[in-house]
Design an enzyme around this catalytic site. Structure first.
Site, short mmCIF file in Angstrom:
data_model
loop_
_atom_site.label_atom_id
_atom_site.label_comp_id
_atom_site.label_asym_id
_atom_site.label_seq_id
_atom_site.Cartn_x
_atom_site.Cartn_y
_atom_site.Cartn_z
N TYR A 260 -5.76 4.93 -7.38
CA TYR A 260 -6.06 4.75 -5.96
C TYR A 260 -7.51 4.34 -5.79
O TYR A 260 -8.41 5.18 -5.72
CB TYR A 260 -5.78 6.06 -5.22
CG TYR A 260 -5.91 5.99 -3.73
CD1 TYR A 260 -4.94 5.36 -2.96
CD2 TYR A 260 -7.00 6.55 -3.07
CE1 TYR A 260 -5.04 5.29 -1.58
CE2 TYR A 260 -7.11 6.49 -1.70
CZ TYR A 260 -6.12 5.87 -0.95
OH TYR A 260 -6.23 5.80 0.42
N TYR B 213 0.86 -1.18 0.00
CA TYR B 213 0.00 0.00 0.00
C TYR B 213 0.90 1.24 0.00
O TYR B 213 1.38 1.68 1.04
CB TYR B 213 -0.91 -0.02 1.22
CG TYR B 213 -2.10 0.89 1.13
CD1 TYR B 213 -1.97 2.26 1.31
CD2 TYR B 213 -3.37 0.39 0.90
CE1 TYR B 213 -3.06 3.11 1.23
CE2 TYR B 213 -4.48 1.23 0.82
CZ TYR B 213 -4.32 2.58 1.00
OH TYR B 213 -5.41 3.42 0.92
#
Length: 378
Positions: free
Chosen positions: A332, A283
């Site tokens: 994202y 991430y």
């Protein structure tokens, strides 16, 4: 502290689906969720799921609205989890637990948002009730997540002996991976001069160090492993954390993020060690999170980070990271798109396919709280 769960491959991710990623979709979150979900169900060869799960920050399409949009007159177990990046790895465990408990045989998981043209996550508003303490740090420049995590990142870089050139290595490799990814928002290579000229948002984070604000949707279909013998398995998942980058006023170490808490329990639950990981889907909301997590998960020693970041995190390197470009370059979708890429890699059809990828690490970041999962090829 952390909660952990080993599944021993009882559940599999049988389908993935995504919309096009953009900065202005011109569509509702419900339309994005429906397109991604239909694609994932078709990929899995499933007409309708027994359960539907999603996570959001009051910026998405409700589960029951999606069920109606997909033409489901009835739906069994369904839930919406309030949360952001921390959920992107652990929501696959929520689905697997439903399957393990016999509450469902097939679970649809989705995340959809207009993260650029709609509700954006880069600002902090005044409020009452939970989170009120943020108003006391706001006057000191903590105007949103980027400022908070820039402060933690500044300290981490100092402690680890890393520089802007090391962050450039992360961003440059992300862009190099994205060149071959038709889904990616940012597909241009960058050099050091371009990186250093990028506007500073909050030191040490330049604009290029921050993930893409994105409109889009992503969905997964999770089912009993026996129903999808060729699908990647959910092997182990953990969720947890403690004081650190999310609670700086209460932390002994503001650089300590979730991975330092969950790494040990994850490998214990999986019965594995860091050397077993073939590809890492990290991430990467901010570039400094890549070396921090590589270190926390035991993949790279601190003293080796500069050399590894410079030459070994490519898809054909010793420590492949985000071969699709990650959140810094692909887009994202609150981390669920990284999980989707892990599935593609384990199926042998990923972007910049990592040779022989059989074990994938996925992480979900939320400061000092988060989640991580190990997925395995069947």
């Amino acid at each position: 502290m952390s909660g952990r769960q080993g599944f021993s491959g009882k559940a599999a991710i049988a389908g993935v689906g995504m919309t096009a990623l953009s900065r202005e979709s011109g569509r509702t979150e419900l339309q994005l969720a429906a397109e991604a979900s239909r694609a994932a169900l078709a990929d899995a060869g499933v007409e309708r799921p027994d359960a539907i799960l999603s996570y959001h920050l009051n910026d998405s399409a409700p589960v029951l609205y999606l069920a109606r949009e997909l033409g489901f007159n009835e739906i069994g177990w369904h839930n919406e989890i309030y949360g952001g990046g921390t959920q992107s790895a652990s929501i696959v465990a929520d689905a697997a637990m439903l399957i393990d408990a016999g509450l469902a045989e097939t679970v649809l998981v989705y995340r959809a948002l207009n993260g650029r043209s709609g509700k954006r996550m880069n600002a902090l508003g005044l409020k009452l009730g939970e989170g009120t303490e943020e108003q006391f740090t706001h006057p000191y420049g903590m105007a949103g997540p980027v400022h908070q995590f820039a402060l933690a990142g500044q300290r981490y870089l100092y402690d680890a002996g890393l520089t802007s050139e090391d962050l450039f290595s992360v961003v440059a490799q992300s862009r190099a991976h994205a060149v071959r990814n038709p889904r990616a928002l940012r597909r241009e290579r960058i050099d050091l001069d371009t990186y250093l000229a990028s506007p500073m948002v909050a030191s040490p984070l330049r604009r290029l160090d921050c993930c893409q604000e994105t409109d889009g949707g992503c969905a997964l279909v999770i089912t009993k492993a026996g129903r999808a013998p060729g699908a990647p398995r959910i092997h182990a998942v953990v969720r947890g954390g403690g004081p650190g980058a999310s609670t700086m006023d209460k932390a002994d170490d503001v650089t300590r993020i979730f991975s330092s808490y969950v790494a040990g329990p994850l490998f214990d639950a999986a019965g594995m060690k860091p050397a077993d990981i073939d590809v890492s889907l990290i991430y990467d909301a901010y570039s400094w999170l890549v070396p921090r997590q590589l270190e926390d998960f035991g993949l790279v020693a601190r003293e080796d980070l500069p050399a590894v970041l410079a030459s070994e995190i490519a898809a054909d390197g010793g420590f492949p990271v985000n071969p699709h470009g990650g959140l810094l370059s692909e887009g994202y979708v609150h981390g669920l798109n990284n999980v989707a890429e892990a599935v593609r890699q384990l199926r042998g059809e990923g972007t910049n396919q990592v040779h022989g990828a059989g074990v994938a690490l996925c992480s979900g970041f939320g400061g000092s709280y988060g989640s991580a999962a190990i997925l395995t090829a069947p």
